[in-house]
Design an enzyme around this catalytic site. Sequence first.
Site, mmCIF file in Angstrom:
data_model
loop_
_atom_site.group_PDB
_atom_site.id
_atom_site.type_symbol
_atom_site.label_atom_id
_atom_site.label_comp_id
_atom_site.label_asym_id
_atom_site.label_seq_id
_atom_site.Cartn_x
_atom_site.Cartn_y
_atom_site.Cartn_z
ATOM 1 N N HIS A 1 0.845 -1.203 0.000
ATOM 2 C CA HIS A 1 0.000 0.000 0.000
ATOM 3 C C HIS A 1 0.873 1.244 0.000
ATOM 4 O O HIS A 1 1.683 1.441 0.896
ATOM 5 C CB HIS A 1 -0.907 0.014 1.233
ATOM 6 C CG HIS A 1 -2.093 -0.901 1.107
ATOM 7 N ND1 HIS A 1 -3.197 -0.796 1.899
ATOM 8 C CD2 HIS A 1 -2.346 -1.920 0.249
ATOM 9 C CE1 HIS A 1 -4.087 -1.721 1.541
ATOM 10 N NE2 HIS A 1 -3.577 -2.421 0.550
ATOM 11 N N LYS B 1 1.641 -0.190 15.129
ATOM 12 C CA LYS B 1 3.061 -0.280 15.494
ATOM 13 C C LYS B 1 3.448 -1.509 16.331
ATOM 14 O O LYS B 1 4.633 -1.859 16.401
ATOM 15 C CB LYS B 1 3.471 0.977 16.281
ATOM 16 C CG LYS B 1 3.581 2.210 15.417
ATOM 17 C CD LYS B 1 4.885 2.225 14.642
ATOM 18 C CE LYS B 1 4.888 3.154 13.479
ATOM 19 N NZ LYS B 1 4.602 2.560 12.167
ATOM 20 N N TYR C 1 -8.860 5.371 7.948
ATOM 21 C CA TYR C 1 -8.935 5.719 9.373
ATOM 22 C C TYR C 1 -9.931 6.856 9.507
ATOM 23 O O TYR C 1 -9.672 7.955 8.972
ATOM 24 C CB TYR C 1 -7.576 6.191 9.892
ATOM 25 C CG TYR C 1 -6.517 5.103 10.002
ATOM 26 C CD1 TYR C 1 -6.296 4.453 11.211
ATOM 27 C CD2 TYR C 1 -5.729 4.738 8.912
ATOM 28 C CE1 TYR C 1 -5.318 3.477 11.337
ATOM 29 C CE2 TYR C 1 -4.750 3.751 9.023
ATOM 30 C CZ TYR C 1 -4.556 3.131 10.240
ATOM 31 O OH TYR C 1 -3.589 2.161 10.353
ATOM 32 N N PRO D 1 -3.576 0.194 18.896
ATOM 33 C CA PRO D 1 -3.344 -0.255 17.511
ATOM 34 C C PRO D 1 -3.498 0.827 16.444
ATOM 35 O O PRO D 1 -3.176 0.587 15.279
ATOM 36 C CB PRO D 1 -4.390 -1.368 17.313
ATOM 37 C CG PRO D 1 -5.398 -1.169 18.381
ATOM 38 C CD PRO D 1 -4.733 -0.482 19.506
ATOM 39 N N TYR E 1 4.613 6.262 10.013
ATOM 40 C CA TYR E 1 3.679 5.159 9.750
ATOM 41 C C TYR E 1 4.374 4.039 8.964
ATOM 42 O O TYR E 1 4.202 2.860 9.274
ATOM 43 C CB TYR E 1 2.465 5.687 8.968
ATOM 44 C CG TYR E 1 1.359 4.669 8.831
ATOM 45 C CD1 TYR E 1 0.392 4.518 9.821
ATOM 46 C CD2 TYR E 1 1.270 3.835 7.711
ATOM 47 C CE1 TYR E 1 -0.624 3.579 9.707
ATOM 48 C CE2 TYR E 1 0.269 2.889 7.580
ATOM 49 C CZ TYR E 1 -0.679 2.764 8.579
ATOM 50 O OH TYR E 1 -1.679 1.821 8.472
HETATM 51 P P1 RFL Z 1 2.276 -11.964 21.520
HETATM 52 O O1 RFL Z 1 1.784 -12.033 20.098
HETATM 53 O O2 RFL Z 1 1.301 -11.616 22.578
HETATM 54 O O3 RFL Z 1 2.963 -13.370 21.836
HETATM 55 C C1 RFL Z 1 3.350 -13.729 23.134
HETATM 56 C C2 RFL Z 1 3.273 -15.230 23.251
HETATM 57 O O4 RFL Z 1 3.715 -15.620 24.546
HETATM 58 C C3 RFL Z 1 2.831 -16.621 25.052
HETATM 59 N N1 RFL Z 1 2.893 -16.595 26.523
HETATM 60 C C4 RFL Z 1 3.592 -17.504 27.256
HETATM 61 N N2 RFL Z 1 4.333 -18.561 26.902
HETATM 62 C C5 RFL Z 1 4.912 -19.280 27.892
HETATM 63 N N3 RFL Z 1 4.766 -18.995 29.218
HETATM 64 C C6 RFL Z 1 4.033 -17.933 29.610
HETATM 65 N N4 RFL Z 1 3.883 -17.649 30.897
HETATM 66 C C7 RFL Z 1 3.402 -17.134 28.615
HETATM 67 N N5 RFL Z 1 2.625 -16.035 28.643
HETATM 68 C C8 RFL Z 1 2.328 -15.728 27.374
HETATM 69 C C9 RFL Z 1 1.468 -16.242 24.480
HETATM 70 O O5 RFL Z 1 0.582 -17.361 24.445
HETATM 71 C C10 RFL Z 1 1.839 -15.735 23.090
HETATM 72 O O6 RFL Z 1 1.809 -16.751 22.126
HETATM 73 O O7 RFL Z 1 3.485 -10.922 21.648
HETATM 74 P P2 RFL Z 1 4.682 -10.565 20.611
HETATM 75 O O8 RFL Z 1 5.270 -11.806 20.010
HETATM 76 O O9 RFL Z 1 5.518 -9.590 21.318
HETATM 77 O O10 RFL Z 1 3.918 -9.823 19.387
HETATM 78 C C11 RFL Z 1 3.302 -8.581 19.553
HETATM 79 C C12 RFL Z 1 2.068 -8.456 18.645
HETATM 80 O O11 RFL Z 1 1.254 -9.598 18.829
HETATM 81 C C13 RFL Z 1 1.251 -7.181 18.935
HETATM 82 O O12 RFL Z 1 2.086 -6.099 19.242
HETATM 83 C C14 RFL Z 1 0.371 -6.771 17.731
HETATM 84 O O13 RFL Z 1 -0.603 -7.734 17.455
HETATM 85 C C15 RFL Z 1 -0.311 -5.417 17.968
HETATM 86 N N6 RFL Z 1 -1.232 -5.023 16.887
HETATM 87 C C16 RFL Z 1 -0.761 -4.455 15.725
HETATM 88 N N7 RFL Z 1 0.573 -4.299 15.521
HETATM 89 C C17 RFL Z 1 1.046 -3.801 14.332
HETATM 90 O O14 RFL Z 1 2.273 -3.662 14.185
HETATM 91 N N8 RFL Z 1 0.200 -3.462 13.290
HETATM 92 C C18 RFL Z 1 -1.148 -3.585 13.407
HETATM 93 O O15 RFL Z 1 -1.861 -3.329 12.434
HETATM 94 C C19 RFL Z 1 -1.685 -4.071 14.673
HETATM 95 N N9 RFL Z 1 -3.005 -4.240 14.834
HETATM 96 C C20 RFL Z 1 -2.619 -5.214 17.049
HETATM 97 C C21 RFL Z 1 -3.481 -4.800 15.998
HETATM 98 C C22 RFL Z 1 -3.141 -5.824 18.192
HETATM 99 C C23 RFL Z 1 -4.505 -5.984 18.323
HETATM 100 N N10 RFL Z 1 -4.983 -6.611 19.518
HETATM 101 C C24 RFL Z 1 -5.907 -7.679 19.518
HETATM 102 C C25 RFL Z 1 -4.362 -6.319 20.776
HETATM 103 C C26 RFL Z 1 -4.851 -4.958 16.113
HETATM 104 C C27 RFL Z 1 -5.377 -5.520 17.287
HETATM 105 C C28 RFL Z 1 -6.872 -5.628 17.383
HETATM 106 C C1 PHB Z 2 -5.605 -4.525 10.926
HETATM 107 O O1 PHB Z 2 -5.731 -4.746 9.716
HETATM 108 O O2 PHB Z 2 -5.892 -5.370 11.785
HETATM 109 C C2 PHB Z 2 -5.103 -3.194 11.376
HETATM 110 C C3 PHB Z 2 -4.645 -2.289 10.431
HETATM 111 C C4 PHB Z 2 -4.184 -1.038 10.846
HETATM 112 C C5 PHB Z 2 -4.192 -0.718 12.189
HETATM 113 C C6 PHB Z 2 -4.635 -1.637 13.130
HETATM 114 C C7 PHB Z 2 -5.099 -2.878 12.727
HETATM 115 O O3 PHB Z 2 -3.753 0.517 12.573
#
Ligand code: RFL
Ligand code: PHB
Length: 401
Positions: A72, A297, A201, A293, A385
């Site tokens: 994109h 980032k 957005y 989110p 971004y």
């Molecule tokens: P995770 O993905 O939470 O993985 C951590 C893992 O550790 C396990 N765990 C354990 N394992 C062993 N012993 C324990 N005691 C444990 N406790 C936990 C868990 O089961 C899990 O598998 O962290 P990690 O790897 O640091 O990754 C981070 C990302 O997941 C997170 O920052 C992103 O998803 C945030 N996020 C977004 N980030 C972006 O860069 N771009 C986006 O567009 C974006 N959109 C989002 C998002 C997060 C969202 N939610 C649901 C919070 C959109 C949403 C809705």
């Molecule tokens: C997504 O596609 O899940 C998404 C995209 C952009 C954001 C957050 C989540 O800023």
Amino acid sequence: MKVDVAIVGGGPAGLLLARLLSRAGVETVVLERRSRDYVLSRIRAGVLEWGSAETLRQAGVGDRMDREGYVHDGAYLAAANTAFRVDFMKACGRSVMVYGQTEVTRDLYDALDRSGAVSIVHEAEDVRPQDIETEKPFVTYRKDGVDHRIDCQFVAGCDGFHGVCRQTIPQDVRKEYERVYPFGWLGVLSRTEPVSDELIYANHERGFALASMRNANLSRYYIQVPVNQKVESWSDDAFWDELRRRLPADSAEALETGPSVEKSIAPLRSFVSEPMRHGRLFLAGDASHIVPPTGAKGLNLAISDVRYLAEGLIQVIKDKDEHGIDIYSARALDRVWRAIHFSWWMTSMMHRFPDQTPFDQQVQEVELKRIRDSEAAQTLMAETYTGLPYDRGLQHLDTQV
Ligand code: RFL
Ligand code: PHB
């Protein structure tokens, strides 16, 4: 069992670290609390910075992303049901890759399985990093009722916000910063054609909305909801009606709706725990920081932390050079705080706050107009971004440490 690095957590941070280290001949094991199916069922991030995509390619897990992901070159911002486009490519010469976190995780599992160099222990219970302040740390856990111990040189805490590793750092060493927002995001995944070819957005008096996507027939939408609302109280129809009200008028008209295949509410929070190293324990990703989110980032920070950490660990394990691990925390935090600021800024500009007055709404709308009308403002937004360059922190820190 004995390895160089014991990795706690098998999300994107832990799996990418395992991949980068194992390719450099560093022995690791990954301990994950959940099953693989559970990890792969979580729907989260969708946007990769240009540098994250490049890091995945360098880790040898970029082929499917390059085939199936969507580059994109811009995104839309909207207020009062009218949108304008920020052209990232024109503003800063970079773009982003739209490719789901679930797919990144799947690609990492597949690569690790194929190489056979890393064992991933799923459903590891009661994982505990121990003796991290000594030269001989170890990690204990239980699996199927049997206790295990892994001796290692270093422990990587990649276990997310609710993990154990951060808690292992003594409280008087940790400094925590937090802002909890009074709203969450209700997200819906649906097998429908995305309403727009780029993300939208939308700031709206009724609350924020985001139109995103996974592929040509899989859409991801979010709307801002009060933080204590239950997902069960939102029928699919109620969600679509509310989304339509908040999107730009032409998108609302074109919106294709259908049954949700996933629906969940995520709370919004900014959080940083410093330092990211204590003794022989290193934190990476959500284990150490959380961003709302809105700035896309979180996953990208997990990837940049891991890039820095892998470099440092390879240096110390292969060459006995401690420089990389010594600067890891400061180097990673420099980038983290920039992302914390950007995500807070995007969140503040785009959401409706409970105590918001008509004055505050006018100020938000004028800030969006400023981005619409100023190339300088667009450049500032686009360069953060799409992702700040990796080495900026390092150059500045190398002269100081
Ligand atoms: P995770 O993905 O939470 O993985 C951590 C893992 O550790 C396990 N765990 C354990 N394992 C062993 N012993 C324990 N005691 C444990 N406790 C936990 C868990 O089961 C899990 O598998 O962290 P990690 O790897 O640091 O990754 C981070 C990302 O997941 C997170 O920052 C992103 O998803 C945030 N996020 C977004 N980030 C972006 O860069 N771009 C986006 O567009 C974006 N959109 C989002 C998002 C997060 C969202 N939610 C649901 C919070 C959109 C949403 C809705
Ligand atoms: C997504 O596609 O899940 C998404 C995209 C952009 C954001 C957050 C989540 O800023």
